[in-house]
Design a protein around this motif. Structure first.
Motif, PDB file in Angstrom:
ATOM      1  N   THR A 136      -3.137  10.006  -1.870  1.00  0.00           N
ATOM      2  CA  THR A 136      -2.052  10.355  -2.792  1.00  0.00           C
ATOM      3  C   THR A 136      -2.348   9.926  -4.224  1.00  0.00           C
ATOM      4  O   THR A 136      -1.597  10.257  -5.137  1.00  0.00           O
ATOM      5  CB  THR A 136      -0.724   9.704  -2.334  1.00  0.00           C
ATOM      6  N   ALA A 137      -3.437   9.188  -4.416  1.00  0.00           N
ATOM      7  CA  ALA A 137      -3.783   8.713  -5.765  1.00  0.00           C
ATOM      8  C   ALA A 137      -4.767   9.636  -6.483  1.00  0.00           C
ATOM      9  O   ALA A 137      -5.003   9.480  -7.683  1.00  0.00           O
ATOM     10  CB  ALA A 137      -4.378   7.306  -5.682  1.00  0.00           C
ATOM     11  N   LEU A 138      -5.341  10.607  -5.770  1.00  0.00           N
ATOM     12  CA  LEU A 138      -6.379  11.460  -6.365  1.00  0.00           C
ATOM     13  C   LEU A 138      -5.928  12.192  -7.636  1.00  0.00           C
ATOM     14  O   LEU A 138      -6.698  12.264  -8.606  1.00  0.00           O
ATOM     15  CB  LEU A 138      -6.893  12.468  -5.327  1.00  0.00           C
ATOM     16  N   ILE A 167      -6.348   0.133  13.953  1.00  0.00           N
ATOM     17  CA  ILE A 167      -7.107   1.381  13.843  1.00  0.00           C
ATOM     18  C   ILE A 167      -6.213   2.578  13.540  1.00  0.00           C
ATOM     19  O   ILE A 167      -6.575   3.447  12.748  1.00  0.00           O
ATOM     20  CB  ILE A 167      -7.922   1.618  15.127  1.00  0.00           C
ATOM     21  N   ALA A 168      -5.052   2.649  14.168  1.00  0.00           N
ATOM     22  CA  ALA A 168      -4.195   3.814  13.977  1.00  0.00           C
ATOM     23  C   ALA A 168      -3.104   3.593  12.926  1.00  0.00           C
ATOM     24  O   ALA A 168      -2.707   4.519  12.228  1.00  0.00           O
ATOM     25  CB  ALA A 168      -3.551   4.200  15.312  1.00  0.00           C
ATOM     26  N   PHE A 169      -2.617   2.358  12.813  1.00  0.00           N
ATOM     27  CA  PHE A 169      -1.503   2.062  11.918  1.00  0.00           C
ATOM     28  C   PHE A 169      -1.942   2.029  10.456  1.00  0.00           C
ATOM     29  O   PHE A 169      -1.252   2.537   9.574  1.00  0.00           O
ATOM     30  CB  PHE A 169      -0.887   0.708  12.324  1.00  0.00           C
ATOM     31  N   SER A 170      -3.124   1.457  10.205  1.00  0.00           N
ATOM     32  CA  SER A 170      -3.607   1.302   8.826  1.00  0.00           C
ATOM     33  C   SER A 170      -3.690   2.624   8.058  1.00  0.00           C
ATOM     34  O   SER A 170      -3.105   2.756   6.979  1.00  0.00           O
ATOM     35  CB  SER A 170      -4.973   0.606   8.806  1.00  0.00           C
ATOM     36  N   PRO A 171      -4.430   3.634   8.577  1.00  0.00           N
ATOM     37  CA  PRO A 171      -4.524   4.886   7.817  1.00  0.00           C
ATOM     38  C   PRO A 171      -3.202   5.635   7.722  1.00  0.00           C
ATOM     39  O   PRO A 171      -3.003   6.438   6.806  1.00  0.00           O
ATOM     40  CB  PRO A 171      -5.558   5.700   8.607  1.00  0.00           C
ATOM     41  N   ALA A 172      -2.272   5.345   8.653  1.00  0.00           N
ATOM     42  CA  ALA A 172      -0.987   6.051   8.642  1.00  0.00           C
ATOM     43  C   ALA A 172      -0.064   5.556   7.525  1.00  0.00           C
ATOM     44  O   ALA A 172       0.685   6.332   6.927  1.00  0.00           O
ATOM     45  CB  ALA A 172      -0.295   5.898   9.998  1.00  0.00           C
ATOM     46  N   ILE A 173      -0.112   4.242   7.228  1.00  0.00           N
ATOM     47  CA  ILE A 173       0.775   3.709   6.192  1.00  0.00           C
ATOM     48  C   ILE A 173       0.150   3.782   4.795  1.00  0.00           C
ATOM     49  O   ILE A 173       0.853   3.671   3.796  1.00  0.00           O
ATOM     50  CB  ILE A 173       1.194   2.252   6.481  1.00  0.00           C
ATOM     51  N   ALA A 174      -1.177   3.971   4.743  1.00  0.00           N
ATOM     52  CA  ALA A 174      -1.872   3.950   3.454  1.00  0.00           C
ATOM     53  C   ALA A 174      -1.317   4.949   2.438  1.00  0.00           C
ATOM     54  O   ALA A 174      -1.110   4.591   1.269  1.00  0.00           O
ATOM     55  CB  ALA A 174      -3.372   4.178   3.661  1.00  0.00           C
ATOM     56  N   PRO A 175      -1.062   6.221   2.814  1.00  0.00           N
ATOM     57  CA  PRO A 175      -0.542   7.167   1.817  1.00  0.00           C
ATOM     58  C   PRO A 175       0.796   6.745   1.208  1.00  0.00           C
ATOM     59  O   PRO A 175       1.024   6.946   0.010  1.00  0.00           O
ATOM     60  CB  PRO A 175      -0.403   8.477   2.622  1.00  0.00           C
ATOM     61  N   VAL A 186       1.993   3.587   0.909  1.00  0.00           N
ATOM     62  CA  VAL A 186       1.734   2.436   0.033  1.00  0.00           C
ATOM     63  C   VAL A 186       1.083   2.893  -1.259  1.00  0.00           C
ATOM     64  O   VAL A 186       1.480   2.486  -2.367  1.00  0.00           O
ATOM     65  CB  VAL A 186       0.832   1.412   0.752  1.00  0.00           C
ATOM     66  N   SER A 187       0.081   3.760  -1.125  1.00  0.00           N
ATOM     67  CA  SER A 187      -0.637   4.274  -2.290  1.00  0.00           C
ATOM     68  C   SER A 187       0.290   5.059  -3.215  1.00  0.00           C
ATOM     69  O   SER A 187       0.249   4.904  -4.440  1.00  0.00           O
ATOM     70  CB  SER A 187      -1.787   5.168  -1.822  1.00  0.00           C
ATOM     71  N   GLY A 188       1.143   5.899  -2.606  1.00  0.00           N
ATOM     72  CA  GLY A 188       2.067   6.711  -3.407  1.00  0.00           C
ATOM     73  C   GLY A 188       3.001   5.852  -4.237  1.00  0.00           C
ATOM     74  O   GLY A 188       3.256   6.147  -5.413  1.00  0.00           O
ATOM     75  N   TRP A 189       3.518   4.782  -3.641  1.00  0.00           N
ATOM     76  CA  TRP A 189       4.427   3.896  -4.362  1.00  0.00           C
ATOM     77  C   TRP A 189       3.700   3.184  -5.505  1.00  0.00           C
ATOM     78  O   TRP A 189       4.229   3.079  -6.622  1.00  0.00           O
ATOM     79  CB  TRP A 189       5.026   2.868  -3.406  1.00  0.00           C
ATOM     80  N   ILE A 190       2.492   2.693  -5.237  1.00  0.00           N
ATOM     81  CA  ILE A 190       1.743   1.944  -6.256  1.00  0.00           C
ATOM     82  C   ILE A 190       1.388   2.829  -7.447  1.00  0.00           C
ATOM     83  O   ILE A 190       1.593   2.434  -8.606  1.00  0.00           O
ATOM     84  CB  ILE A 190       0.472   1.319  -5.639  1.00  0.00           C
ATOM     85  N   VAL A 191       0.867   4.029  -7.181  1.00  0.00           N
ATOM     86  CA  VAL A 191       0.439   4.887  -8.299  1.00  0.00           C
ATOM     87  C   VAL A 191       1.628   5.453  -9.073  1.00  0.00           C
ATOM     88  O   VAL A 191       1.483   5.869 -10.229  1.00  0.00           O
ATOM     89  CB  VAL A 191      -0.475   6.039  -7.825  1.00  0.00           C
ATOM     90  N   ILE A 223       7.753  10.237   5.205  1.00  0.00           N
ATOM     91  CA  ILE A 223       8.096  10.972   6.421  1.00  0.00           C
ATOM     92  C   ILE A 223       7.185  10.554   7.581  1.00  0.00           C
ATOM     93  O   ILE A 223       7.590  10.525   8.744  1.00  0.00           O
ATOM     94  CB  ILE A 223       8.013  12.495   6.168  1.00  0.00           C
ATOM     95  N   LEU A 224       5.936  10.197   7.242  1.00  0.00           N
ATOM     96  CA  LEU A 224       4.995   9.756   8.267  1.00  0.00           C
ATOM     97  C   LEU A 224       5.181   8.295   8.650  1.00  0.00           C
ATOM     98  O   LEU A 224       4.704   7.857   9.696  1.00  0.00           O
ATOM     99  CB  LEU A 224       3.550   9.955   7.770  1.00  0.00           C
ATOM    100  N   LEU A 225       5.874   7.549   7.807  1.00  0.00           N
ATOM    101  CA  LEU A 225       5.975   6.108   7.995  1.00  0.00           C
ATOM    102  C   LEU A 225       6.668   5.693   9.292  1.00  0.00           C
ATOM    103  O   LEU A 225       6.174   4.795   9.997  1.00  0.00           O
ATOM    104  CB  LEU A 225       6.674   5.470   6.791  1.00  0.00           C
TER     105      LEU A 225
END
Length: 476
Positions: free
Chosen positions: A41-43, A153-161, A163-168, A313-315
């Motif tokens: 989401t930061a791209l 393994i599964a939780f990390s990539p799912a929450i990353a977008p 977290v990233s969206g909020w930060i950027v 929505i994915l969270l």
């Protein structure tokens, strides 16, 4: 049951605290895996800041997956050559140097270099963590151990977008890396006290040609799949590099069976439980990654949501997966793999079917519920099956099994995204040309989810061939 409460011992026979050891492993792996999807989401912000195209920006994610995938098979050799404590510090220091370079980068090339160095650490860390988690727990508690692994393994990539969206949205994208740096420092400090050597080294001879074939083969295959995911399967480069990669991997495989000390022990595939579980988990994982790409396209293109809203929505689904993974591990230890896997696959198939019939007016709450139910099913399937597969191997093959398991999952994750997005894109082109009244994007999304549903059905059928036994070692 007497072994359940005993503490593990290191290579010198000294007992140590399991909880600190496990915390260091899980935290280190969490930091490395979350970076796989942290920039999604930061791209757009990075593109504007550095003045680069979307294709160049995509390489910040593709290169990470590519280098990480290349490094994973090498981990089996390194785990038997270098002490696991040293290898842990090599992986985490490499990851921290890459993270620092990313945080301070002012050009695209420097940022890309940082991502590549990050990926080297990540590629070593994932199979290292899985191998050590298996060895530090007794067989009757490995389901519990892999339940913890499943969270990461599964939780990390799912929450990353999210977290990233909020930060950027509130800060510069460089904070995505600045925030991680102090956590890495804390983890390295904890590792100094809690990380112990638990693997007796066999120090196999290094076969450079095998290393070269492995790197070139996997690199070509992952690159070809990555190109297909970005621009479509009609691109000749994607097909050529995929074919080259498959041929080189075939040559690599032949060489391994001829070597007295293989670089990667492919003989583990003679183990039926390991082979079946690896294939099923890889198929399920590829549908998860593909869905995490298609759903944001649906919510942003058809519902007009922002990137942050799409991530949110994915969270709930990610939270469900994080909660169910350790529970699934304990159920596995108690009931075995067959029952829990069949229940999980049924839930996954049931929750996946409605995605074939999405409309523009489908309620958001309904999508959240269905996606969360899908993640519940996945949580009951992935880690129990992965545990059963590696549990079927002897201890001296666990490092090879972990490396192979993670390599296959990495390839299938990239392939899943490329297939589902490819099906969607080709459908969009078809119905756009025919000027259909029905939204071409919606048809494409429905067909993309159809391909995922077909894959889930195939995986469901394969589950019937899995044996119930959890602890019996098969001949490998």
């Amino acid at each position: 049951m007497k072994n359940i409460d005993t503490q593990p011992v290191d290579i010198n026979g000294k007992s140590f605290e399991r909880s600190g050891f496990v915390l260091v492993l899980l935290l280190g792996t969490f930091l490395t895996i979350i970076n796989q999807t942290l920039l999604v989401t930061a791209l757009p912000k990075i593109m504007n800041d550095l003045g680069i195209s979307a294709i160049n920006a995509q390489w910040l994610i593709t290169s990470f997956m590519l280098i990480s995938g290349i490094m994973i098979p090498t981990s089996a050799f390194l785990l038997n050559t270098i002490t696991n404590r040293t290898l842990f510090f090599v992986a985490m220091v490499s990851f921290s140097i890459g993270t620092l370079i990313c945080a301070l980068s002012t050009t695209f090339n420097i940022l890309l270099l940082g991502r590549i160095i990050q990926a080297i650490g990540s590629g070593l860390m994932i199979p290292l963590m899985q191998t050590l988690m298996f060895l530090v727990y007794p067989a009757e508690r490995r389901g519990e151990a892999m339940g913890l692994v499943g969270i990461v393994i599964a939780f990390s990539p799912a929450i990353a977008p999210s977290v990233s969206g909020w930060i950027v949205d509130h800060y510069t994208w460089r904070y995505l890396f600045y925030i991680i740096l102090p956590i890495i420092g804390v983890n390295l400090l904890l590792a100094f006290f809690y990380m112990k050597n638990i693997i007796n080294l066999t120090k196999p001879k290094f076969d450079f040609f095998s290393f070269l074939l492995s790197s070139l083969g996997l690199g070509s295959l992952l690159y070809g799949i990555g190109v297909a995911g970005n621009v479509g399967w009609q691109n000749k480069i994607s097909w050529i590099t995929c074919v080259i990669g498959i041929v080189i991997i075939f040559l690599f495989s032949r060489r391994q069976f001829k070597l007295t000390q293989p670089f990667l022990e492919l003989g583990v595939f003679k183990n039926r439980t390991f082979t079946l579980s690896t294939i099923i988990v890889a198929i399920v994982f590829m549908t998860m990654i593909g869905s995490e790409i298609l759903l944001p396209i649906y919510t942003q293109s058809l519902k007009g949501f922002s990137a942050l809203q799409s991530g949110l929505i994915l969270l709930p689904g990610a939270l469900v997966l994080g909660i169910i993974s350790p529970i699934a591990g304990k159920l596995f230890d108690k009931f075995g793999v067959k029952k829990i896997t069949m229940i999980g696959m049924f839930i996954l198939a049931l929750a996946s079917f409605p995605f074939l019939m999405l409309t523009k007016d489908t309620a958001t709450w309904w999508i959240v519920c269905l996606y969360s139910l899908r993640m519940l099913g996945m949580g009951l399937v992935m880690m129990p099956l992965a545990t059963a597969g590696i549990n079927a191997l002897s201890n001296n093959l666990i490092s090879h099994g972990s490396a192979i398991n993670n390599t296959v999952r990495q390839v299938f994750a990239s392939l899943g995204a490329a297939i589902m997005v490819g099906v969607m894109s080709s459908t969009v082109v078809k119905y756009s040309n025919e000027n259909e009244d029905v939204s071409s994007i919606l048809r494409g999304l429905n067909n993309g989810f159809m391909s995922a549903f077909i894959l889930i059905v195939i995986a469901f059928i394969l589950c019937f061939f899995i044996k119930h036994s959890v602890y019996t070692k098969e001949k490998s």
